[in-house]
Structure formats: C-alpha cells, structure tokens
Design an enzyme around this catalytic site. Sequence first.
Site, PDB file in Angstrom:
ATOM      1  N   CYS A  11      -2.686   9.294   2.342  1.00 36.37           N
ATOM      2  CA  CYS A  11      -2.324   8.614   1.087  1.00 36.37           C
ATOM      3  C   CYS A  11      -3.415   8.804   0.048  1.00 36.37           C
ATOM      4  O   CYS A  11      -3.122   8.976  -1.128  1.00 36.37           O
ATOM      5  CB  CYS A  11      -2.070   7.137   1.345  1.00 36.37           C
ATOM      6  SG  CYS A  11      -3.456   6.307   2.122  1.00 36.37           S
TER       7      CYS A  11
ATOM      8  N   GLU B 117       0.878  -1.175   0.000  1.00 36.54           N
ATOM      9  CA  GLU B 117       0.000   0.000   0.000  1.00 36.54           C
ATOM     10  C   GLU B 117       0.908   1.215   0.000  1.00 36.54           C
ATOM     11  O   GLU B 117       1.485   1.570   1.022  1.00 36.54           O
ATOM     12  CB  GLU B 117      -0.882   0.002   1.259  1.00 36.54           C
ATOM     13  CG  GLU B 117      -1.807  -1.199   1.390  1.00 36.54           C
ATOM     14  CD  GLU B 117      -2.942  -1.182   0.375  1.00 36.54           C
ATOM     15  OE1 GLU B 117      -3.178  -0.128  -0.240  1.00 36.54           O
ATOM     16  OE2 GLU B 117      -3.564  -2.230   0.189  1.00 36.54           O
TER      17      GLU B 117
HETATM   18  P1  NAD Z   1       8.053   5.214   4.683  1.00 33.89           P
HETATM   19  O1  NAD Z   1       8.103   4.425   3.418  1.00 33.89           O
HETATM   20  O2  NAD Z   1       9.132   6.175   4.946  1.00 33.89           O
HETATM   21  O3  NAD Z   1       8.014   4.243   5.956  1.00 33.89           O
HETATM   22  C1  NAD Z   1       7.012   3.263   6.126  1.00 33.89           C
HETATM   23  C2  NAD Z   1       7.539   2.176   7.044  1.00 33.89           C
HETATM   24  O4  NAD Z   1       8.577   1.459   6.383  1.00 33.89           O
HETATM   25  C3  NAD Z   1       8.146   2.681   8.353  1.00 33.89           C
HETATM   26  O5  NAD Z   1       7.746   1.823   9.391  1.00 33.89           O
HETATM   27  C4  NAD Z   1       9.628   2.572   8.093  1.00 33.89           C
HETATM   28  O6  NAD Z   1      10.394   2.420   9.258  1.00 33.89           O
HETATM   29  C5  NAD Z   1       9.690   1.321   7.245  1.00 33.89           C
HETATM   30  N1  NAD Z   1      10.896   1.190   6.421  1.00 33.89           N
HETATM   31  C6  NAD Z   1      11.744   2.153   5.986  1.00 33.89           C
HETATM   32  N2  NAD Z   1      12.732   1.609   5.255  1.00 33.89           N
HETATM   33  C7  NAD Z   1      12.504   0.280   5.214  1.00 33.89           C
HETATM   34  C8  NAD Z   1      13.166  -0.814   4.598  1.00 33.89           C
HETATM   35  N3  NAD Z   1      14.259  -0.644   3.856  1.00 33.89           N
HETATM   36  N4  NAD Z   1      12.640  -2.042   4.752  1.00 33.89           N
HETATM   37  C9  NAD Z   1      11.510  -2.234   5.463  1.00 33.89           C
HETATM   38  N5  NAD Z   1      10.847  -1.237   6.085  1.00 33.89           N
HETATM   39  C10 NAD Z   1      11.341   0.010   5.959  1.00 33.89           C
HETATM   40  O7  NAD Z   1       6.624   5.911   4.670  1.00 33.89           O
HETATM   41  P2  NAD Z   1       6.046   6.961   5.715  1.00 33.89           P
HETATM   42  O8  NAD Z   1       6.724   8.255   5.520  1.00 33.89           O
HETATM   43  O9  NAD Z   1       6.017   6.353   7.070  1.00 33.89           O
HETATM   44  O10 NAD Z   1       4.530   7.060   5.248  1.00 33.89           O
HETATM   45  C11 NAD Z   1       4.076   7.979   4.288  1.00 33.89           C
HETATM   46  C12 NAD Z   1       3.843   7.296   2.977  1.00 33.89           C
HETATM   47  O11 NAD Z   1       2.933   6.228   3.168  1.00 33.89           O
HETATM   48  C13 NAD Z   1       3.208   8.170   1.939  1.00 33.89           C
HETATM   49  O12 NAD Z   1       3.815   7.951   0.689  1.00 33.89           O
HETATM   50  C14 NAD Z   1       1.773   7.702   1.911  1.00 33.89           C
HETATM   51  O13 NAD Z   1       1.102   7.946   0.702  1.00 33.89           O
HETATM   52  C15 NAD Z   1       1.938   6.267   2.160  1.00 33.89           C
HETATM   53  N6  NAD Z   1       0.715   5.675   2.678  1.00 33.89           N
HETATM   54  C16 NAD Z   1       0.036   4.798   1.904  1.00 33.89           C
HETATM   55  C17 NAD Z   1      -1.158   4.264   2.356  1.00 33.89           C
HETATM   56  C18 NAD Z   1      -1.934   3.280   1.526  1.00 33.89           C
HETATM   57  O14 NAD Z   1      -2.800   2.634   2.082  1.00 33.89           O
HETATM   58  N7  NAD Z   1      -1.693   3.131   0.250  1.00 33.89           N
HETATM   59  C19 NAD Z   1      -1.633   4.616   3.608  1.00 33.89           C
HETATM   60  C20 NAD Z   1      -0.913   5.509   4.384  1.00 33.89           C
HETATM   61  C21 NAD Z   1       0.264   6.025   3.897  1.00 33.89           C
END
Ligand code: NAD
Length: 497
Positions: free
Chosen positions: A279, A245
Amino acid sequence: MTATHVPGLPRVEDGQLISTNPATGEEAGRVPVADETAVTDAVTRARAAGLWWQGLGWEGRKTRLLRWRSLIVHRIDELAALTHGESGKPVTDGLMEAAAAIEHLDWAARNAKRVLGPRRVRTRLLVAEHTGHLEYQPYGVVGVIGPWNYPILTPVGPISGALAAGNAVVLKPSEYTPMVGQWLADTFAEVVPEHPVLQVVHGLGDVGGALCRAGVHKIAFTGSTATAKRVMAACAENLVPVVLEAGGKDALIVDADADVAAAADAAVWGAMTNAGQTCVGIERVYAVAPVYDRFVEAVVAKAATLRTGEEIGPITMPKQLGIIREHIEDALAKGGRAVLGGADAVQAPYVSPTVFVDVPADAAAQREETFGPTLTITKVADADEAVTRANDSPYGLGGAVFGKRDAIRIARRLRSGMVAVNGTLTFVGMGNLPFGGVGESGFGRIHGEDGLREFARAKSITVRRGPSLLPAMTFERTPAQVRQIVKALRLLYGRKP
Ligand code: NAD
C-alpha cells in the site's frame, strides 16, 4: 488441484475456504466459512471475553500481550513459511513483515497504560472548585478486516492497538490469506486460553460485511478504497465508527542534493519489495533535472538484477495481473518508454521489474494503484514542481524524499500521512509513529499513540473538591456572583494578545 482451479484464487467447497499458493497452486490450508449466525455468535462471545480482558487491567493485558509477542518471535520461521505458502511472498519478506508486526505489538503493549490510562487534568476558571479526570476506555468489540498483501502486519497493527486498549477483537482476514489469520488467533489462544479475546471468522467479502453489521463497536479496515467505501456504508447503518486504511499511489521525490545511488536503491526496494504489492509502495518518482539521468540509470541497473521467482515473488491475486498489464499497455500507448521490462513483463503469475520514463500525468500508471513491480520516473524542474505533481493524486498514504538541505521541508509539504526521508517505507518500522492516510487513502490512524487512542473512547470526569465560591452552574447563583465571574473573565481573558 484440478485444471479448472486458478492457482492462488481462493475457493469455497463444502463450506470450507481453500487457500492455495499463487505460484504452484498447492493447497496451503482450509478453514470453515462463517455464515451470518457464526459471525454474530463470534461477536456475542467477544463481548463477554472483552469484559474479562478489560478486567485484567493494564498490567494483566501487557503481560499476556508480551507473551504473545515472544511466542511469535520464537515461531517466526513457521509464520513466514505459512505466509509464503499462501501469498507466495519470499520467506525473507515474510520474516521482515513479522518483525515489523512484533515491533508494533511490543510498543502497544508497553505504552497502552501511559497513553490511555487515567490522569488528572488542570482545573479551569469556570469550575475552579472541580478537578478534571481523563481516561480512555475500550470500545468493547473491535472488528478487524484485513487484506492479503501483508497478512501478518496489517491485522497485527490494529489488533495490537485494540487489544492493548482493552477490547476484544474479531478478525476477518482476506480470503487469500486465511491461514495466517487463523495462526494469529490460534497462537493468541495458546497464551490466553481462558476466553476468546481474539477470534477469527473466515469467508469472502460478504463475511466482512456481516462483521460490520454484527454488533461490533468499531471496525478497523485495511484494503482497497472501493471496499473501504462499502465498509463505511455498512457501518453507517448502526453508526459504527471506522478507521480506514485504504490504497495509495505513493511518490518519491529526488532533490538536486540527493545521494543518487542511495535514492535509486531505495526507490527500487520501495517499488518492488513484495512484488510491488505494498500500500505504501513507491509507484511514482519525481526526479529534478540535474540528477534525473544518473538516477534513471542507477534504478535500471539495480532493478535489472532482481529475479522473478526469487526476490520478486508471484502476484498474489490473479486478477491483479490484468490490471498491471493494462497499466503497462496504457503507459506505452500514451507515449511512455519502458527503460526496463515493459510490454512482455507480465508472465503469470509473475511480473518482471518494469521502469517507465516519459509517462504522461493522465496515464493509469501515474494515477491509479498498479500494485505490481513497476515504477514511473518523471523529470521535473525543481522540488516545487515535484511536490505539486506528487500531491496531484486523490490518494495520500505515504511517500519519500531524497535530499539534504530541504528534504524535511519537502516531506512536510507532501499531502500524505507518512513520509520517509532518505529511505522508503521506513516509518512502518517504528511502533511509536502513527500510520494512516488522507483523501482516498482513508482516515484514522493505527500504530503509535494515535493508534491506541483510535481504539478507545475519551472519558471525562469532573469531581467537586470543595464548595463553590463563584457558583456558575447552579440556579443558586446570584446576579452579583455572575457579575463577578464576568469580571474575572475580563481580567483573565480580556486582554488582547
Ligand atoms: P480488498 O478491499 O479487496 O479486501 C480487503 C478485505 O475486505 C478482505 O478481507 C475482503 O474479504 C474484505 N471485503 C471485501 N468486500 C467487503 C465488503 N463489502 N464488506 C466488508 N469487507 C469486505 O483489498 P485487498 O485486495 O485484500 O488488499 C489490497 C488493497 O489494500 C490495496 O488497495 C492496498 O493499497 C490496500 N492496503 C492498504 C493498507 C493501508 O494500511 N493503508 C495496507 C495494506 C493494503
């Protein structure tokens, strides 16, 4: 807090992850950071817990999940306050986020057996002497990796599906909102104290990476598109399936027969709730020429009433302020006009509501995820042009249409997983509707029936019910029997439709 600590920026001290409020810098809580061994140990414990959980059967799991749902309802104020404490989002937004999470938990708990439970399927010609049985079995351990923007709803969606399907879960919440993740695991343990069916591991991105490699059977990731690709690459090492997602750049189309006042109201809410850090937030509007002026005026009037620090909370992730500023400057430099907010809108940690018109299609504000309380409005000739422009994006998460006669037809043509007609974001509120994107917004589905099946494997069983009259699958078949089978095939399937 000392002067060197940026409010809201998570930091690790002495093995503890410290979560702070982005507006005040006040500490919201601290939790131990998991190293690789701790992550692997959690997954090992989850394997055993998962077997116990699976053994409870549909009714046993349903009862416990509904108890957890009721606990969350009773302590919803505590959860919303905690969310406010570490993400800065207004408490009312936290309450509504929790309400949506409760809806999904309730639906998954009540419907898992119907959607995933064993059923007979109709017998087919080739093996007419066998009956078919289908059921959906849990994977075992599902790793859930979450973002910070909806720290309650985004993990609870996949957690509900995964648990209802019979899996154990290890959650890695965002480092910006670890306390909410911890609260979810702690409260679940209050109603299911016997085994660690829902655990939480904390840390930065590397802990998420470790979870992908720790022997989980599936990963449900919610976060940015860039991280989604890293998660998929890590999972590819062991062929761990993923549901991703990711980000979005959702569009709202306003057609000629739309209720313009309602469209403006919904556009402002869809774009600016949670300070635009959604998102499925509306970031682009395409309004047809006959209603364009009235729509812009109504949006500006409405958005101008929103106050930073009240309805518009702080930007949770300090570095996002720089991205929002870049998008605003780029839009202005490329000829866009700010009809509200604009150049001075970013005043850390807040961004005041900003509405742009005349922003060219190649500007960052039209193409990339801004994740702030900003909106571009573009005039288009008709709904066809609106659809073409809306679909001209690598993302495809949600979207919205305002109109009457053609609204649903337009909604179908949007390249996205969900569309709200005469509303924005409303599909999030229905536990029976699947949620997920296309393209750079990811793939797979959470919520609804598809969201339950995402966390279970189809298991097919055939059972002989009698001797074979026309044996197809044995060396004992005679040439005459094979000819009879072919004859039957001609009879049944040979006719041209
Ligand atoms: P992010 O990608 O920076 O982090 C998300 C999670 O991934 C965090 O827990 C982070 O610690 C972890 N992470 C980071 N690097 C990783 C790696 N290499 N391997 C595994 N895990 C890792 O995103 P964010 O800033 O926390 O969230 C915002 C983003 O999320 C926006 O782009 C938003 O659109 C998206 N989002 C999508 C949905 C959806 O349902 N499609 C819902 C909410 C947010």
